[in-house]
Every structure is written in C-alpha cells, then in structure tokens.
Design a protein around this motif. Structure first.
Motif, PDB file in Angstrom:
ATOM      1  N   GLN A 393      21.747  65.675 -64.428  1.00  0.00           N
ATOM      2  CA  GLN A 393      21.482  64.687 -65.478  1.00  0.00           C
ATOM      3  C   GLN A 393      20.031  64.721 -65.930  1.00  0.00           C
ATOM      4  N   SER A 397      19.283  65.253 -69.819  1.00  0.00           N
ATOM      5  CA  SER A 397      18.520  64.259 -70.584  1.00  0.00           C
ATOM      6  C   SER A 397      17.386  64.928 -71.348  1.00  0.00           C
ATOM      7  N   ARG A 401      16.656  65.492 -75.517  1.00  0.00           N
ATOM      8  CA  ARG A 401      15.368  65.212 -76.162  1.00  0.00           C
ATOM      9  C   ARG A 401      14.888  66.407 -76.968  1.00  0.00           C
TER      10      ARG A 401
END
Length: 450
Positions: A393, A397, A401
C-alpha cells in the motif's frame, strides 16, 4: 492465516492480532527498544528496525485492518471511511498549517482560548477542529469527563509533530501540495483517458494541471516544481520549496538514505573523486558524505531557490569541498566529474523525461565515469508477492501521487533497469541492490562511451 484467506472469523483475526502483538513486544524488548504509547512522552518512532520487527509490525497492521473491516461489516466500513477520510485529512491539515502543535506545551496543557490566540483563528473554529482531532488521537482532553471546559494536552501523535519539523513538512507536502491534484483525479481520467488504451504521458495532461489552471486558491502552474518555487507573495514566496527541502531532509532519516548513500559504493576506493549530487536540494546528503570521506569534493546541483538554503546550512568545515551550483537537470550537464548521484529524482517523472534526465549527463561524461542511481522502488509486490499488504500500500499510494502530479509511475526493479538501458546502450549496469523492505533500489552504472 494466508493473505488469500477472505473468510477469517472475528476470533481468528483477534487471535492473530494478539499473537503478532506479543511477538512485536518480545522483539522490541530483545532489541532494547522502547515501545511507543499514546502519551505525549512516547518515543516518536520505533528507534531500531530489524527486518523481523518491520515485517511483524506490518503484518500486525494488516490483521488489525482486516479485523476492523469485518467487525464493522462491509457496507458500514465503506460508509465510515468515506464519511471520515476527508474530514480527517482536513483537520490534520488545519492543525499543521496553523501550527497548533506549538500552541500546546509538551509537558502541560492549554485552553482552547489560548490556542485560538496563539494560532490567530476564531475560538469556535479552534474548538470544532480540536473536537474532531481528539477522535483520531491528535491532542486529548486533560479532563475527558468535561470536554467543553477541559484544557487540551498532547498525545504521542501531536507531540511527534511538535518535536519534528520534518514530519510537519511531510504532512504539508502530502496534503497541501498533492491533495488538490489527488481529489481531481477522476476529472483528469475523464478528460484525458476515457476511452483510450493508454494513459497520457504528457505532463500538461495531469490532475495537477487541472487543479492548478487558475483561480484564487490553487493558482496557475505548469507542474508541481513551478508551484513549489513560486507560490506565495513577498517573504512567503517559495514557502513550499523551503518546506519540501525540510521534508526531503526528514525522509533521509525515514528511508535511511544517508546509510544507503554511504554504502552505495566503496567510497574509500574512490579516493579524491569529484562527485556531482544532481537535484541535491539543500545539500543534506552531500554534507554527510563529505563528512564521512574527507578526500571527496562534491558539487550540489539544484534550482536557484535551493542556493540560499544550502548556503545557510553548509558547515564551515565543509565549505571548501562542498559547493552549490545552479542547474536544471533537463539541460546538458556542465560539470565533468568522476561520479554523478541521482537520488530520488527520476521517480517524479514519466519515462520520457526520466530518460532525458539520464541522457543529459552524456556531454560531461568521461570514459569510466560512474552514475549512482538511488531511488524509490514502489512495486515491491512484484519482487515478493508474499509481503504484507501495508507494505504494498505504501508503494501504491506513492504510485497514485505520481500519476496525479506527473503522469509518472512508481517502477519495479526491471523498469528501473529499462530507464538506463533505453537512455543509451553505452550505459552499463554493473551492480544492482534492491530490498523491498527498504523500498529502495541502488544501481551502479558505468559510462562505456568515448
């Protein structure tokens, strides 16, 4: 419990949480590490991460997340997340922007009225933000039985932010600099990708550009670097860039980039080599390298705005060996040196731009010159599919971005090799170190051209 098991019972997950908690406690004690608590005097982090401590901690996080989901039920867990996620982020951003952290003494408490005076906001706004913040363990009521009149005290989370400017910079970077772009990703996909086979690679067709295409709040900027350099008026201009540099300095501790850099090659063998630290920000890594190896000479290169920060931070004992030179890495490299460092640079750019950055080194390269690539490897699951989901994760993440900001992506080990190979066949990869538990890859590349 195998990661593929989608039918665990509450008692099975509860037992798993208990087992992993006890294991983590034991490992911390054996390593003589003080365990964090919720109190303000807690250690700000786990001070020593062995691989076993790290993986146990992440497995525990996965088990607790699963237990939370099935204890609520599927629909309620979605409802609660959707209801709370953005208010949680907004509350943290407000606390951070107005520095509530220093408005409360670390070893005492403060009234809502005094906090309001310190942060220069209406008392009602402060009261309402703190009411929510206490539910997610940023601050606590000294008298929980009477919250409306109780003084406010720190928890371990808010105390960590009071103690660590770099952590405050990280919060600002993740929420303030990237948040608007993340929230308009659906619009960006609809505008630039709907019905197409591939995602765009043009940096002008990003969620960032949609969020920053004019308007009083987010301004009109071509890319996030332009935002960092130019946002603000008067003395505040460039505040995002200054915060970003502080964030990068903090990340060197989180990811151990100094240790990674010091072990990236046999520096003693390099003797009196001239090193160019490309995109070296305020010089924090260069200072550490020069201190450890007194024979090295280092040139730190970055944009104009980083120059004053470098000058204010360079130790007097290093000023003769570590210097700053303004340089945009999309332009041809002007300095002929023995070793070039590219640390945490290429992951911010799509493949075409990343390849161009590497190619722009060629005009300065002598035969046998080295390039040390140190970068984030955001596709850990491709190396070890058995890793805890929470490790994966972290990478996904960051990957989202990069998609929002640059139409870039986090890369696997093979993708990193591909960037170098596609830049020029005369670049020879002579050594690769990749560890999914550190999220980092180091590649040593030698220029075999004339």
């Amino acid at each position: 419990m195998a990661s593929s098991n989608l039918r665990p019972t509450l008692s099975e997950l509860g037992a798993k949480v208990k087992e992993l908690s006890e294991t983590l406690e034991r490992l911390l004690k054996e390593s003589e590490v003080e365990a964090p608590t919720l109190a303000s005097d807690s250690p700000v982090n786990i001070s020593k991460f062995t691989p076993e401590i790290f993986t146990t901690k992440q497995k525990l996080q996965d088990a607790m997340n699963d237990l939370s989901i099935i204890s609520q039920g599927p629909s309620e867990s979605v409802f609660n997340y959707a209801h709370n996620a953005v208010p949680d982020m907004a509350a943290l951003n407000i606390l951070n922007r107005f520095n509530f952290w220093e408005a409360v003494p670390l070893d005492g408490s403060a009234s809502v009225q005094s906090i309001a005076q310190q942060v220069n906001l209406p008392e009602e706004a402060v009261q309402r933000v703190i009411e929510h913040a206490t539910t997610i363990r940023y601050f606590a009521y000294a008298d929980p039985a009477h919250p409306s009149t109780s003084p406010i005290q720190h928890t371990s989370r808010s105390a960590a932010l009071a103690r660590l400017p770099g952590l405050r910079a990280l919060v600002s970077g993740c929420i303030e600099n990237v948040g608007p772009s993340m929230l308009v990703m659906p619009e960006a996909l609809e505008k630039f990708s709907l019905g197409k086979k591939d995602l765009p690679t043009d940096v002008s067709e990003t969620a960032f550009k949609l969020a920053h295409s004019g308007g009083e709040v987010f301004g009109d900027y071509k890319n996030s670097w332009e935002l960092l350099e130019n946002d603000g008026v008067g003395e505040k201009k460039g505040w995002r860039q200054r915060t970003f540099i502080e964030w990068m300095a903090y990340l060197k501790d989180i990811f151990g980039t100094v240790d990674l850099l010091l072990g990236a090659t046999d520096w003693e063998k390099e003797g009196s080599a001239h090193v160019v630290d490309i995109g070296g920000s305020g010089g924090h890594d260069a200072f550490a390298l020069a201190s450890a190896h007194p024979s090295l000479t280092i040139t730190v290169q970055d944009l104009h705005e980083c120059g004053p920060i470098f000058t204010s931070q360079v130790p007097a004992t290093l000023a003769s060996r570590v210097t700053f030179r303004e340089h945009n890495f999309f332009n041809p490299q002007p300095v002929s040196a023995d070793i070039y460092l590219l640390k945490m640079i290429l992951h911010d750019w799509p493949d075409a731009q990343a390849i161009k950055i590497v190619q722009q080194l060629r005009p300065a390269l002598r035969p046998g010159a080295k390039i040390l690539f140190m970068d984030y490897m955001g596709k850990q699951g491709e190396i070890d599919p058995g890793l805890p989901r929470s490790i994966t994760q972290f990478g996904t993440s960051t990957d989202l971005r990069m998609m929002a900001l640059f139409n870039a992506r986090e890369r696997s080990l093979e993708a990193w090799k591909g960037i170098v190979e596609r830049a020029d066949e005369r670049f020879e990869i002579v050594r690769v170190d990749a560890n999914p538990l550190t999220y980092m890859v180091v590649m040593e590349v030698v220029w075999r051209g004339e």
